[in-house]
Design an enzyme around this catalytic site. Structure first.
Site, PDB file in Angstrom:
ATOM      1  N   HIS A   1      40.059 -37.912  -0.029  1.00 58.31           N
ATOM      2  CA  HIS A   1      40.020 -37.632   1.417  1.00 58.31           C
ATOM      3  C   HIS A   1      38.899 -38.442   2.079  1.00 58.31           C
ATOM      4  O   HIS A   1      39.080 -38.993   3.164  1.00 58.31           O
ATOM      5  CB  HIS A   1      39.709 -36.149   1.683  1.00 58.31           C
TER       6      HIS A   1
ATOM      7  N   LYS B   1      47.913 -19.155   2.968  1.00 57.12           N
ATOM      8  CA  LYS B   1      47.281 -19.599   1.724  1.00 57.12           C
ATOM      9  C   LYS B   1      46.050 -18.758   1.429  1.00 57.12           C
ATOM     10  O   LYS B   1      45.431 -18.207   2.329  1.00 57.12           O
ATOM     11  CB  LYS B   1      46.856 -21.068   1.850  1.00 57.12           C
TER      12      LYS B   1
ATOM     13  N   ARG C   1      49.379 -40.992  -1.608  1.00 55.24           N
ATOM     14  CA  ARG C   1      48.935 -41.353  -2.953  1.00 55.24           C
ATOM     15  C   ARG C   1      50.033 -42.030  -3.759  1.00 55.24           C
ATOM     16  O   ARG C   1      49.828 -43.013  -4.411  1.00 55.24           O
ATOM     17  CB  ARG C   1      48.472 -40.106  -3.725  1.00 55.24           C
TER      18      ARG C   1
ATOM     19  N   SER D   1      43.199 -31.789  -4.466  1.00 55.68           N
ATOM     20  CA  SER D   1      42.312 -30.624  -4.369  1.00 55.68           C
ATOM     21  C   SER D   1      42.709 -29.575  -5.392  1.00 55.68           C
ATOM     22  O   SER D   1      41.847 -28.934  -6.012  1.00 55.68           O
ATOM     23  CB  SER D   1      42.374 -30.015  -2.965  1.00 55.68           C
TER      24      SER D   1
HETATM   25  O1  PNS Z   1      46.187 -30.983   3.196  1.00 56.81           O
HETATM   26  P1  PNS Z   1      47.590 -30.495   3.425  1.00 56.81           P
HETATM   27  O2  PNS Z   1      47.722 -29.035   3.020  1.00 56.81           O
HETATM   28  O3  PNS Z   1      48.620 -31.359   2.761  1.00 56.81           O
HETATM   29  O4  PNS Z   1      47.839 -30.583   5.019  1.00 56.81           O
HETATM   30  C1  PNS Z   1      49.066 -30.172   5.592  1.00 56.81           C
HETATM   31  C2  PNS Z   1      48.967 -30.114   7.124  1.00 56.81           C
HETATM   32  C3  PNS Z   1      47.767 -29.298   7.555  1.00 56.81           C
HETATM   33  C4  PNS Z   1      48.827 -31.512   7.688  1.00 56.81           C
HETATM   34  C5  PNS Z   1      50.290 -29.501   7.674  1.00 56.81           C
HETATM   35  O5  PNS Z   1      50.617 -28.376   6.921  1.00 56.81           O
HETATM   36  C6  PNS Z   1      50.190 -29.090   9.137  1.00 56.81           C
HETATM   37  O6  PNS Z   1      49.997 -29.908  10.000  1.00 56.81           O
HETATM   38  N1  PNS Z   1      50.338 -27.783   9.380  1.00 56.81           N
HETATM   39  C7  PNS Z   1      50.258 -27.202  10.707  1.00 56.81           C
HETATM   40  C8  PNS Z   1      51.600 -26.592  11.120  1.00 56.81           C
HETATM   41  C9  PNS Z   1      52.516 -27.708  11.612  1.00 56.81           C
HETATM   42  O7  PNS Z   1      52.277 -28.313  12.624  1.00 56.81           O
HETATM   43  N2  PNS Z   1      53.582 -27.989  10.852  1.00 56.81           N
HETATM   44  C10 PNS Z   1      54.464 -29.106  11.202  1.00 56.81           C
HETATM   45  C11 PNS Z   1      55.860 -28.695  11.275  1.00 56.81           C
HETATM   46  S1  PNS Z   1      56.538 -28.493   9.638  1.00 56.81           S
END
Ligand code: PNS
Length: 163
Positions: A17, A41, A90, A129
């Site tokens: 990150h 979560k 990745r 992570s």
């Molecule tokens: O580090 P991560 O868990 O892969 O991040 C995922 C993240 C936070 C980018 C994604 O889950 C997100 O943007 N969630 C907020 C809810 C949302 O806007 N979802 C999009 C429609 S599916």
């Protein structure tokens, strides 16, 4: 001002990150790294802790701001008046999920939020992570995965003495 948001769980932030943060902050005038407050979560670190960790880990990057959000990313981006989301890729295994997320956000925002992908540097391509948490839980060496102060916090959270 040319701004972007780098959203994520960052539980915890890894060198992967941090590599994306450093590179994205060199492209944009301002980079907002934002921690998702996801009630579904059960994270190792609270949102407040993750924000503090990110602030400490990025203190040498003056155009990086750390924040948190809940709800939809497109609503948060609109509130911040930002039109670009950064995500790291990745491997091909990330691609399907990331493509779906990017296309959903583009559709939901009616084209107002684009996603820019930065490919993870090869040396960090294996890092995740969840993998780091698993290693730390069993008191393995995570010095190549996260900054020292994060490793200390993780071992402490898992009830281990410093290795
Ligand atoms: O580090 P991560 O868990 O892969 O991040 C995922 C993240 C936070 C980018 C994604 O889950 C997100 O943007 N969630 C907020 C809810 C949302 O806007 N979802 C999009 C429609 S599916």
């Amino acid at each position: 001002m040319n701004s972007a948001i780098y959203p994520g769980s960052f539980d915890p932030v890894t060198f992967g990150h941090l590599d994306i943060i450093r590179r994205a902050s060199a492209i944009f005038d301002e980079l907002i790294v934002s921690v998702l407050d996801n009630h579904l979560k059960s994270p190792l670190f609270s949102v407040e802790e993750r924000v503090k960790i990110l602030e400490k880990a990025t203190k040498d990057l003056p155009n990086v701001k750390v924040d948190s959000f809940s709800g939809l990313l497109i609503d948060y981006a609109k509130k911040k008046d930002v039109h670009v989301a950064i995500r790291g890729l990745r491997a091909i295994t990330d691609f399907e999920y990331e493509l779906q997320l990017a296309q959903t956000n583009s559709k939901l925002s009616k084209g107002e939020l684009d996603t820019m992908f930065l490919t993870t540097s090869l040396e960090y391509a294996y890092l995740s992570s969840s993998g780091v948490k698993e290693i730390a839980r069993f008191q393995g060496d995570i010095s190549m995965c996260v900054p020292d102060f994060v490793a200390e916090m993780m071992y402490e959270r898992y009830g281990h003495k410093q290795v």
